[in-house]
Design a protein around this motif. Structure first.
Motif, PDB file in Angstrom:
ATOM      1  N   TYR A 166      -3.826  16.806 -39.530  1.00 54.36           N
ATOM      2  CA  TYR A 166      -5.257  16.742 -39.832  1.00 54.36           C
ATOM      3  C   TYR A 166      -5.919  18.108 -39.661  1.00 54.36           C
ATOM      4  O   TYR A 166      -6.692  18.556 -40.517  1.00 54.36           O
ATOM      5  N   ARG A 215     -10.473   7.251 -49.145  1.00 55.30           N
ATOM      6  CA  ARG A 215      -9.141   7.842 -49.244  1.00 55.30           C
ATOM      7  C   ARG A 215      -9.206   9.328 -49.575  1.00 55.30           C
ATOM      8  O   ARG A 215      -8.220  10.048 -49.482  1.00 55.30           O
ATOM      9  N   SER A 220      -9.473   9.704 -42.835  1.00 54.95           N
ATOM     10  CA  SER A 220      -8.952   8.357 -43.088  1.00 54.95           C
ATOM     11  C   SER A 220      -7.470   8.244 -42.760  1.00 54.95           C
ATOM     12  O   SER A 220      -6.943   7.134 -42.627  1.00 54.95           O
ATOM     13  N   TYR A 221      -6.794   9.389 -42.656  1.00 55.88           N
ATOM     14  CA  TYR A 221      -5.346   9.380 -42.447  1.00 55.88           C
ATOM     15  C   TYR A 221      -4.956   9.743 -41.019  1.00 55.88           C
ATOM     16  O   TYR A 221      -3.772   9.881 -40.717  1.00 55.88           O
ATOM     17  N   TYR A 222      -5.948   9.918 -40.165  1.00 56.34           N
ATOM     18  CA  TYR A 222      -5.686  10.179 -38.747  1.00 56.34           C
ATOM     19  C   TYR A 222      -6.713   9.400 -37.944  1.00 56.34           C
ATOM     20  O   TYR A 222      -7.901   9.708 -37.960  1.00 56.34           O
ATOM     21  N   ASP A 234       0.271   6.178 -37.907  1.00 55.54           N
ATOM     22  CA  ASP A 234       0.262   6.258 -39.366  1.00 55.54           C
ATOM     23  C   ASP A 234       1.054   7.489 -39.798  1.00 55.54           C
ATOM     24  O   ASP A 234       0.491   8.544 -40.099  1.00 55.54           O
ATOM     25  N   GLY A 237       0.277   8.527 -43.335  1.00 56.97           N
ATOM     26  CA  GLY A 237      -0.961   9.287 -43.386  1.00 56.97           C
ATOM     27  C   GLY A 237      -0.732  10.749 -43.015  1.00 56.97           C
ATOM     28  O   GLY A 237      -1.297  11.654 -43.633  1.00 56.97           O
ATOM     29  N   ILE A 240       0.738  12.455 -45.941  1.00 60.87           N
ATOM     30  CA  ILE A 240      -0.272  12.708 -46.974  1.00 60.87           C
ATOM     31  C   ILE A 240      -1.112  13.928 -46.612  1.00 60.87           C
ATOM     32  O   ILE A 240      -1.448  14.751 -47.469  1.00 60.87           O
TER      33      ILE A 240
END
Length: 262
Positions: A166, A215, A220-222, A234, A237, A240
């Motif tokens: 992130y 998204r 949103s991914y951490y 995740d 994530g 990504i």
């Protein structure tokens, strides 16, 4: 590239240790106070009086658990917004700052490619990312064990390890803005605005008909709250976020190759 990364990284050591120490003091204090606060105050009753949308959007429903309290006080905002914005801001000056001050053309006169210079400046931000994570993680994990806060140590390790992708994205946002902005101030404003705006986007649109837009937000991914309350990681994530970092750097490198430095 290596020489640039080493040189730039050394220049970030003092600031990295200072920031790490400040955040560690705050994180350690909040962790040490967690058992007492949760025992003395009925936080869940306070949250119950808030509008459901607010409680859900900001993750306050989990604040009554040790992991939820630590996540919200230390990681959800200080880490995601505060540290992420700082790194984006700092990285935004990496190219634009030197160009504005007239030093970039002299740097490029040395036997170094533009892509190599860009990669070296980006890799130097691993220094603050790793140092701050190590210092804060060590203090929080130690405080958690000392006071018996009740959070699984492996969850705390995971929340720091998974923050690296992130924070790398935040740096990549700053570097990309630095390449395309005309002046340092513009790059810094765009970089910080992007990190903050996407975080707000992910917070406010979750659970709505526009949830798909979240998204686009790195936050949103951490999810520190999920990690510290359920132990769910995740990993997709994280992948990504790493892919997004590579993509942003590719865009920045292409733009830097075509930029007129004169």
């Amino acid at each position: 590239m290596r020489e640039t990364a080493v040189y730039e990284g050394r220049g970030k050591l003092l600031a990295s240790v200072t920031i790490g120490g400040c955040l560690a003091a705050f994180g350690g204090l909040m962790t040490a106070l967690t058992p007492g606060i949760l025992d003395d105050f009925d936080i869940e009753a306070v949250v119950a009086n808030l509008p459901p949308a607010v409680a859900e959007g900001f993750g306050l429903e989990a604040i009554g658990s040790p992991g939820g309290f630590i996540a919200l006080e230390v990681y959800q905002y200080v880490w995601l917004v505060g540290l992420g914005s700082y790194l984006a801001y700092a990285a935004a000056g990496s190219i634009a700052g030197e160009a504005q001050e007239g030093r970039l053309d002299m740097v490029l006169a040395a036997p170094v490619s533009r892509r190599g210079l860009l990669a070296g400046k980006f890799l130097a931000y691993l220094v603050p990312i790793l140092i701050v994570n190590a210092i804060v993680g060590g203090v929080v994990i130690g405080a958690n064990a000392a006071v018996g806060a009740g959070v699984e140590p492996t969850w705390l390790v995971a929340v720091h390890l998974l923050s690296v992708p992130y924070l790398l994205v935040c740096c990549a946002v700053g570097v990309t803005a630095s390449v395309f902005a005309d002046r340092r101030g513009q790059a810094e404003g765009v970089a910080v605005g992007t990190v903050v705006a996407t975080f707000v986007l992910s917070t406010l649109l979750g659970g709505t008909s526009f949830e798909g837009l979240t998204r686009l937000a790195p936050a949103s991914y951490y999810d520190p709250l999920t990690i510290l309350t359920t132990g769910e990681y995740d990993l997709l994530g994280a992948g990504i976020l790493l892919a997004a970092t590579v993509g942003l750097l590719a865009v920045a490198a292409a733009g830097f190759e075509r930029a007129d430095i004169a």
